[in-house]
Every structure is written in structure tokens, then in C-alpha cells.
Write an enzyme that holds these catalytic residues in place. Structure first.
Site, mmCIF file in Angstrom:
data_model
loop_
_atom_site.group_PDB
_atom_site.id
_atom_site.type_symbol
_atom_site.label_atom_id
_atom_site.label_comp_id
_atom_site.label_asym_id
_atom_site.label_seq_id
_atom_site.Cartn_x
_atom_site.Cartn_y
_atom_site.Cartn_z
ATOM 1 N N SER A 42 52.630 73.446 47.118
ATOM 2 C CA SER A 42 52.848 73.282 48.795
ATOM 3 C C SER A 42 54.245 73.679 48.953
ATOM 4 C CB SER A 42 52.163 72.156 49.324
ATOM 5 O OG SER A 42 52.326 72.218 50.568
ATOM 6 N N ASP A 156 46.190 75.586 49.893
ATOM 7 C CA ASP A 156 47.309 74.769 49.788
ATOM 8 C C ASP A 156 46.809 74.050 48.156
ATOM 9 O OD1 ASP A 156 48.672 72.531 49.258
ATOM 10 O OD2 ASP A 156 49.181 72.333 51.469
#
Length: 339
Positions: A42, A156
């Protein structure tokens, strides 16, 4: 010392808290530690890309100069792409600002973690445009639209591997320094509980806890002065998105006589992601622990407060420097054991 040991950084997820990674890296550099590889999940993949491409100083300047309007101007809203934000604008801006570069051409070994939306598999991105890789790794469900990469829809990496120690090992690391940004779930939970009232809740009779866990009687001035509208201070972007939610909450309260305050859409989303990542991180680190674990205390910064970059960087730097003796001694001991 570290030139005899392959040192890797595992930079964890945490949205706006991720600017803290910059401070961590700067502190390690000031200690004289040479980092040979970096893996990021991320926001950790974006900061890791800046570091691995040799543009960390430029990235730090960009982040420290980032105000609320700068953040807002980088957001391309669009609900038709699987997220509130399309995400192309900010990563395109980063590419223009720092220069396009492929992962395989960077001076430091790099990898990013993403999640296949339909199979749930953990995907390691090790080649191609580094900003496309970090864009995919940062695709927070519901907020940032999924990224299409090599025939897959990716989201993500924090869904499966919030602190990518395993990828560091796979890259060939001997010694892994990991950074976990989500270690203060209880702090943010106490704060959130003080702002939102659930049905059946009696604020007048229940004692309140502050951010340090200290109990305050309900009938003191600290509780009487409660005002749910103060949540506007939680950050420009967060407040912007919650405007419509606050309007409908006020209408429901007016017509239905509600006496409680429900969290908004973004609050539910951010809180759920916090819980998920904190639980997954504990499980993954227990099975594959790093050699050093750095945990900056960032519970006071919400996931979307990207304008608080300077504060996050400073927290990361100070936290890491407090661990200087421990980090250097552990690295020295490791090197001696290897002979």
C-alpha cells in the site's frame, strides 16, 4: 557493517500514516545502515518506490509541502470505477514529478504487494512501471479504484500482507527491518467511541476514557462539552466526504427523534480497514517475524489525513532514532554470527 549483510525494509500499509516511512528511512541512513532492498504494501510501496529509485529527498519535500488543497487537487472523484477515487491523477503526478522508471532498472531491489480481487491471492509486483505497481498496491477497497495489471484486477496488498516481511525474505534479505503503522488500534477506537453514540447508549451514566485510557466521570465538564460537530477537524478530505452523511444524519434525527450519532461512511470504512489490517498483521508477523520491528505511534493520524505528512515523517524519524542502539547492536550481532 551492513555491507556484509543484505538488509531489507518491509514498509507496511497505513494510508496517510505511511509518510512516517520517510522518517524511518532517513533515520536508518543517519545511522549509516545501508539498505539493499525494499518491499512495500500500500502506501509503503509508494514510499519504497521513492527510496529505491533514489528520489527520497524529493519525495520528502513533496510530502512536507502538501497542504489540504494540494491533497484535494490530486483527487479524481468517480464512482464508476470501483472506488470513490480513480487514483490515476495522484500517481500520474508522482510519475511526472519524480520521473518514470521501471522496477528492474532501479538501483535498489524493490517489490510491491497487491491482492487479486477475484482469487484473493497475494501478488508480488517485481517488474514494469514502478508507479503502476504502487498504484495497484494502494487500491484501498471502496476508496481507491482497483488497478488492472497483466490481466488481473488488483487491490490493496494490506488485505493479505500488511507488513511484507515474507517478500523481503523472497528477495534474498538476510536481515529484515519491518515498519508497522497500525499498532494503535485501541487508541483510535477509544477516540471514535467518544464521538459516536450507539442506540441505547447512556452518556450520562457511563464513564469516559481519554486517549491514554484514563477514566473520566461522565458528569464532569469534559463530557458535558461534547459536540459531534467537532469531527470536522479530523481532516479536510474526511470532512468533505462526510458532509452528505452528516446532512442525512441530521434529517433522520429531526424526523425520527434519534438521540445517537452514527459514524459516517468513510468512518466505517476506515475503522474496518484498521481492524482488518491490525489483525492480519499480528498473524503474519507471528508466523514470519522480522529481525527488527519499528512501530511509530500514529493512532492520532487518521487514514486520510495526508496533509499531516510533516508530522508523520517526524514521528517515524524520532521513533527509529530512539531504537538506534538496539538496531545497531542487533545488526552487529547478526553480522558476527555469519562470520
Amino acid at each position: 557493517m551492513s555491507k556484509y549483510v543484505q538488509v531489507s525494509l518491509a514498509l507496511g500499509s497505513g494510508a496517510a500514516r505511511g509518510w512516517s516511512h520517510i522518517g524511518v528511512i532517513k533515520a536508518l541512513q543517519d545511522m549509516g545502515i545501508e539498505v539493499n532492498m525494499v518491499a512495500g504494501t500500500s502506501i509503503g510501496s509508494l514510499v519504497g518506490a521513492g527510496f529505491a529509485s533514489g528520489r527520497l529527498d524529493d519525495l520528502e519535500k513533496w510530502v512536507r509541502d502538501m497542504g489540504r488543497w494540494e491533497v484535494f487537487n490530486l483527487l479524481d472523484f468517480g464512482f464508476s470505477h470501483g472506488g470513490i477515487i480513480q487514483g490515476e491523477k495522484v500517481f500520474g503526478h508522482a510519475r511526472d514529478l519524480f520521473g518514470a522508471i521501471n522496477i528492474e532498472d532501479m538501483p535498489i531491489t524493490y517489490g510491491a504487494v497487491a491482492t487479486d480481487l477475484f482469487t484473493g491471492r497475494e501478488i508480488w509486483l517485481r517488474k514494469g512501471d514502478v508507479y503502476q505497481a504502487s498504484r495497484a498496491s494502494c487500491s484501498m477497497p471502496g476508496l481507491l479504484a482497483p488497478a488492472g495489471v497483466d490481466g488481473r484486477w488488483l487491490v490493496d496488498g494490506g488485505l493479505v500482507n500488511p507488513v511484507p516481511v515474507s517478500l523481503c525474505r523472497a528477495l534474498g534479505a538476510d536481515f529484515v527491518i519491518a515498519v508497522n503503522l497500525n499498532s494503535q488500534l485501541t487508541t483510535t477506537a477509544v477516540e471514535a467511541r467518544s464521538k459516536y453514540l450507539a442506540p441505547g447508549h447512556d452518556r450520562q451514566t457511563e464513564p469516559q476514557a481519554d486517549l491514554h485510557g484514563h477514566i473520566t466521570p461522565a458528569n464532569t465538564e469534559s463530557s458535558e462539552g461534547y459536540d459531534p460537530s467537532e469531527e470536522a477537524d479530523e481532516g479536510f478530505f474526511k470532512s468533505f466526504l462526510s458532509t452528505s452523511q452528516q446532512y442525512w444524519d441530521s434529517m433522520k434525527e429531526k424526523f425520527n427523534g434519534q438521540s445517537y450519532k452514527a459514524p459516517g461512511m468513510l468512518g466505517v470504512m476506515a475503522g474496518s480497514i484498521d481492524i482488518m489490517q491490525e489483525r492480519i498483521t499480528k498473524a503474519r508477523l507471528a508466523g514470519d517475524p522480522p529481525d527488527i520491528l519499528i512501530q511509530p505511534k500514529l493512532g492520532h493520524i487518521s487514514l486520510m489525513e495526508f496533509e499531516r505528512g510533516s508530522e508523520a515523517i517526524d514521528v517515524g524519524y524520532e521513533t527509529t532514532m530512539r531504537m538506534k542502539d538496539f538496531i545497531l547492536s542487533e545488526l552487529q550481532l547478526f553480522a558476527e554470527r555469519r562470520g
